[in-house]
Design an enzyme around this catalytic site. Structure first.
Site, PDB file in Angstrom:
ATOM      1  CB  ALA A  64      -0.922   0.001   1.212  1.00 48.53           C
ATOM      2  N   GLY A 109       1.388  -5.889   0.174  1.00 48.43           N
ATOM      3  CA  GLY A 109       0.456  -6.189  -0.904  1.00 48.43           C
ATOM      4  C   GLY A 109       1.114  -6.829  -2.106  1.00 48.43           C
ATOM      5  CD  GLU A 112      -1.571  -8.923   1.599  1.00 45.47           C
ATOM      6  OE1 GLU A 112      -2.210  -9.252   2.616  1.00 45.47           O
ATOM      7  OE2 GLU A 112      -1.496  -7.742   1.207  1.00 45.47           O
ATOM      8  CD  GLU A 132       1.315  -6.479   5.268  1.00 41.43           C
ATOM      9  OE1 GLU A 132       0.900  -6.544   4.097  1.00 41.43           O
ATOM     10  OE2 GLU A 132       2.149  -7.298   5.730  1.00 41.43           O
TER      11      GLU A 132
END
Length: 257
Positions: A64, A109, A112, A132
């Site tokens: 992010a 991300g 991910e 995170e």
């Protein structure tokens, strides 16, 4: 356009994370664009395989955009949440096989997105991680659940709780990466794999992907029923008739689907 570019090469669609000046960090606008592109590709019957790649030399995606998020109110962060979920869900739920081409940093991300793919081709520069918790967050793009299912509970806990980074060798050992290639060649290799996939029956490949995805975590008996359903989906299809006819005629199949 808004950090995501869609390219086509025959039956292969390439979705490019295209914000290299920010190491492909996922902004709100980029997430909206990614969700829209994934919906377009998912609805395109002529797209038989997908490559998820990234522009620039340093990073696949660093997660992010925390600079954007630093200026957001709690209400704005909450409003951003469904936008991000749609972006990650768009990649995860593509009906075509997805090959991720990873180079450089695949963090948060970015990791991910790799976990959401069906195959991960990573070059020697690749670095994976779910950092995170180090900034007061929990992986929110599927990281906890995808890592749990793909890597197992111990390795998932290691990544999520420590936030540490894995180089290419350890990523291969963990199962985060499926193929290692020389630096700078991940995209080329991923496109080659996608072209091979695209030569096969699109009906059969999509049915096989559904069986693989839905079978994760279920009992063997339930999984075999899923496989049987996939077999029944294709056994009486036009693709099956063409595939067997082509085999016997010693020619390449011309898939009707």
């Amino acid at each position: 356009m808004d950090g995501v570019t869609l390219r086509r090469d025959g039956h292969v669609a390439e979705i490019v994370l295209d914000r290299p000046e920010a190491l492909n960090a996922l902004s709100t606008a980029m997430a909206r664009r990614l969700a829209a592109v994934c919906a377009e590709v998912a609805a395109d019957a002529s797209a038989r395989a997908v490559v998820l790649s990234a522009a620039g030399e340093k990073a696949f995606c660093v997660g992010a955009d925390l600079k954007e998020r630093n200026a957001m109110s709690d209400e704005e962060i909450l409003a951003q949440r469904p936008v991000f979920r749609a972006a990650f869900g768009g990649v995860l739920n593509l009906p075509q096989p997805v090959v991720a081409a990873v180079h450089g940093y695949a963090l948060g991300g970015g990791c991910e997105f790799a976990l959401s793919a069906d195959l991960v081709v990573a070059d020697e520069s690749a670095v994976f991680g779910l950092p995170e918790v180090g900034v007061g967050l929990v992986p929110g793009g599927g990281g906890t659940q995808l890592a749990l299912r793909k890597l197992g509970p111990g390795k998932a806990a290691d990544l999520v709780f420590t936030g540490r980074r894995l180089g290419i060798e350890e990523a291969l050992e963990y199962g985060l990466a499926d193929r290692k290639v020389p630096a700078g060649t991940a995209r080329e290799e991923a496109l080659g794999i996608a072209q091979v996939i695209a030569q096969n029956s699109p009906t059969a490949v999509r049915a096989a992907k559904r069986a693989l995805r839905l079978g994760a975590g279920v009992s063997l008996e339930a999984g075999l029923d899923l496989e049987d359903n996939a077999w029944r989906t294709v056994a009486f299809s036009a693709d099956r008739r063409e595939g067997i006819a082509a085999f016997n005629d010693k020619r390449k199949p011309n898939w009707p689907s």
